[in-house]
Design an enzyme around this catalytic site. Structure first.
Site, PDB file in Angstrom:
ATOM      1  N   CYS A  51       0.850  -1.200   0.000  1.00 39.84           N
ATOM      2  CA  CYS A  51       0.000   0.000   0.000  1.00 39.84           C
ATOM      3  C   CYS A  51       0.885   1.250   0.000  1.00 39.84           C
ATOM      4  CB  CYS A  51      -0.894  -0.017   1.241  1.00 39.84           C
ATOM      5  SG  CYS A  51      -1.728   1.545   1.534  1.00 39.84           S
ATOM      6  N   CYS A  54       0.482   3.344   3.462  1.00 42.09           N
ATOM      7  CA  CYS A  54       0.842   2.856   4.793  1.00 42.09           C
ATOM      8  C   CYS A  54       2.137   3.527   5.278  1.00 42.09           C
ATOM      9  CB  CYS A  54       1.008   1.336   4.769  1.00 42.09           C
ATOM     10  SG  CYS A  54      -0.531   0.432   5.041  1.00 42.09           S
ATOM     11  N   HIS A 113      -4.155   0.486   8.176  1.00 42.33           N
ATOM     12  CA  HIS A 113      -4.684   0.198   6.836  1.00 42.33           C
ATOM     13  C   HIS A 113      -6.098  -0.382   6.877  1.00 42.33           C
ATOM     14  CE1 HIS A 113      -4.059  -0.924   2.550  1.00 42.33           C
ATOM     15  NE2 HIS A 113      -4.776  -1.996   2.846  1.00 42.33           N
ATOM     16  N   ASN A 153     -13.382   9.550  -1.473  1.00 45.62           N
ATOM     17  CA  ASN A 153     -14.058   8.515  -2.257  1.00 45.62           C
ATOM     18  C   ASN A 153     -13.816   7.202  -1.541  1.00 45.62           C
ATOM     19  OD1 ASN A 153     -14.986  10.116  -4.368  1.00 45.62           O
ATOM     20  ND2 ASN A 153     -13.030  10.013  -5.417  1.00 45.62           N
ATOM     21  N   SER A 161      -9.442   2.886  -5.466  1.00 45.09           N
ATOM     22  CA  SER A 161      -8.785   1.592  -5.606  1.00 45.09           C
ATOM     23  C   SER A 161      -8.015   1.203  -4.350  1.00 45.09           C
ATOM     24  CB  SER A 161      -7.838   1.625  -6.801  1.00 45.09           C
ATOM     25  OG  SER A 161      -6.997   2.755  -6.700  1.00 45.09           O
ATOM     26  N   HIS A 164      -6.888   1.843   1.980  1.00 46.28           N
ATOM     27  CA  HIS A 164      -6.320   2.581   3.123  1.00 46.28           C
ATOM     28  C   HIS A 164      -7.193   3.818   3.392  1.00 46.28           C
ATOM     29  CE1 HIS A 164      -2.739   3.305   5.728  1.00 46.28           C
ATOM     30  NE2 HIS A 164      -3.416   4.445   5.851  1.00 46.28           N
ATOM     31  N   HIS A 166      -8.371   7.154   3.570  1.00 42.70           N
ATOM     32  CA  HIS A 166      -7.770   8.427   3.149  1.00 42.70           C
ATOM     33  C   HIS A 166      -8.772   9.269   2.367  1.00 42.70           C
ATOM     34  CE1 HIS A 166      -7.454   6.285  -0.678  1.00 42.70           C
ATOM     35  NE2 HIS A 166      -7.208   7.444  -1.260  1.00 42.70           N
ATOM     36  N   GLN A 168      -8.935  13.372   0.128  1.00 40.27           N
ATOM     37  CA  GLN A 168      -8.112  14.294  -0.657  1.00 40.27           C
ATOM     38  C   GLN A 168      -8.532  15.732  -0.380  1.00 40.27           C
ATOM     39  OE1 GLN A 168      -7.164  13.204  -4.751  1.00 40.27           O
ATOM     40  NE2 GLN A 168      -8.470  11.410  -4.531  1.00 40.27           N
ATOM     41  N   HIS A 281     -18.449  21.313   1.933  1.00 41.62           N
ATOM     42  CA  HIS A 281     -18.549  22.636   1.311  1.00 41.62           C
ATOM     43  C   HIS A 281     -18.481  23.684   2.416  1.00 41.62           C
ATOM     44  CE1 HIS A 281     -20.437  21.266  -2.747  1.00 41.62           C
ATOM     45  NE2 HIS A 281     -19.128  21.361  -2.808  1.00 41.62           N
TER      46      HIS A 281
HETATM   47 ZN   LIG Z   1      -2.264   1.145   3.747  1.00 49.52          ZN
END
Ligand SMILES: [Zn+2]
Length: 351
Positions: A51, A54, A113, A153, A161, A164, A166, A168, A281
């Site tokens: 990953c 990680c 993870h 997402n 995809s 993990h 996360h 943005q 927003h």
């Molecule tokens: Zn990871």
């Protein structure tokens, strides 16, 4: 208000964007029969050596992640926006363009993870909020960064995809059109009433109590009256808070608590890690005062009737208006009826 309107086909107005959604409740007159299909999901390890998010791992551009223990952010290795692009406008007859500049970052929510927001502790989610807050302030202070879009997402079906945990942050010179639509509506209402459009909306929703899912001291989670996605959910502060930068420690904990409890409920709908696109927003960072802004977090989950039936925005929705069958009230009733304990933690009792 006539209740008939809610059982017949009707259009609902989105006060935030000025757009309409077509609601067709007659297509689901029978009681909710959502199948509880069990989807076998691979359990994720706490650490995955392949990953790129990680701690301690090498990313595809050769950078090595520190062995971070708290939420960690870095500049996206393949950013959609670049920082030092000179501003240019292009115009030729009916053709128009302008250059765009910005900074794109990745935010790892946890070093673990295997986790997702509903499985993280309130303390750990509070740390994510603190990092979002720091990024909002720091990016917003940069000359030429006028808007900061925080989003996540989650799940394969939302194009993510990497499991993990996360999100943005895309920060940029111009203010994106979804935000501009909302800003126009918020400002028109503020100028007319000197009150927050969303504060008045929350007040009405709490009084009606038909679409509210969870409420705590400072926040409400609800299915917006004008929701498009079947289980579209919005978390918003009860009183006007323009952006994450304004949250104090108590409010951050309150926000973390409602994020955790809302995402637990979403996962419990089909007993799967519920896919969604989440976005916040908030007031632009263009130097204006923005008294009209009232920040909010929206979850747009794509699933419809089961873990394997996805809603598609096609046909009529691409060419006319978005459309939904399950009403916002039915979706809220379903979610309210679900356990406050994550399904994966309920199951352990059965082994
Ligand atoms: Zn990871």
């Amino acid at each position: 208000m006539s209740q008939d309107i809610n059982s017949n086909p009707h259009r609902r107005y989105n006060i935030l964007t000025g757009e309409w959604v077509l609601v067709s409740p007659h297509r689901t007159k029978r009681p909710w029969q959502g199948k509880m299909e069990k989807v076998c999901l691979d359990e994720q390890p706490q650490y995955d050596e392949t990953c790129y998010l990680c701690p301690g791992n090498t990313r595809s551009n050769g950078d090595v992640n520190p062995k971070y223990e708290k939420p960690y952010s870095f500049i996206n290795d393949f950013p959609a926006l670049l920082k030092d692009i000179p501003y240019e406008q292009f115009s030729d007859g009916l053709l128009k363009a302008e250059s765009e500049s910005g900074i794109c970052k990745v935010v790892c929510f946890s070093p673990d993870h295997s986790l997702t927001l509903p499985l993280m502790s309130i303390e750990a989610i509070t740390e994510v909020i603190s990092l979002w807050q720091k990024e909002y302030k720091e990016l917003g202070e940069i000359e030429g960064i006028n808007h900061i879009q925080i989003f996540e997402n989650k799940g394969d079906s939302m194009g993510c995809s990497n499991p993990h945990p996360h999100g943005q942050i895309w920060s940029q010179r111009s203010i994106p059109q979804e935000v501009v639509k909302k800003q126009v509506k918020l400002k028109t209402y503020w100028d007319k009433h000197k009150r927050s459009l969303l504060e008045d909306y929350v007040h009405q929703e709490l009084e009606l109590d038909q679409r509210v899912i969870i409420e705590n001291e400072f926040f409400v989670a609800l299915i917006p009256y004008w929701a498009i996605w079947p289980y579209e959910t919005m978390i918003l502060p009860k009183k006007k808070i323009a952006h994450l930068g304004e949250l104090n420690e108590t409010q951050k904990q309150s926000f973390a608590e409602i994020i955790k409890n809302t995402t637990i409920k979403l996962d419990n709908i089909f007993s799967i890690s519920f896919p969604y696109s989440m976005g916040i927003h908030q007031a632009p960072t263009d130097g204006e005062e923005h008294q009209e802004w009232h920040f909010h977090m929206s979850f747009y989950p794509p699933l419809l009737r089961s873990a394997t039936v996805k809603k598609f925005m096609v046909g009529y929705e691409m060419f006319a208006d978005p459309q939904r069958d399950i009403t916002a009230e039915q979706a809220a009733d379903t979610i309210k009826s679900l356990s406050d304990i994550h399904y994966s933690l309920q199951k352990t009792n059965n082994y």
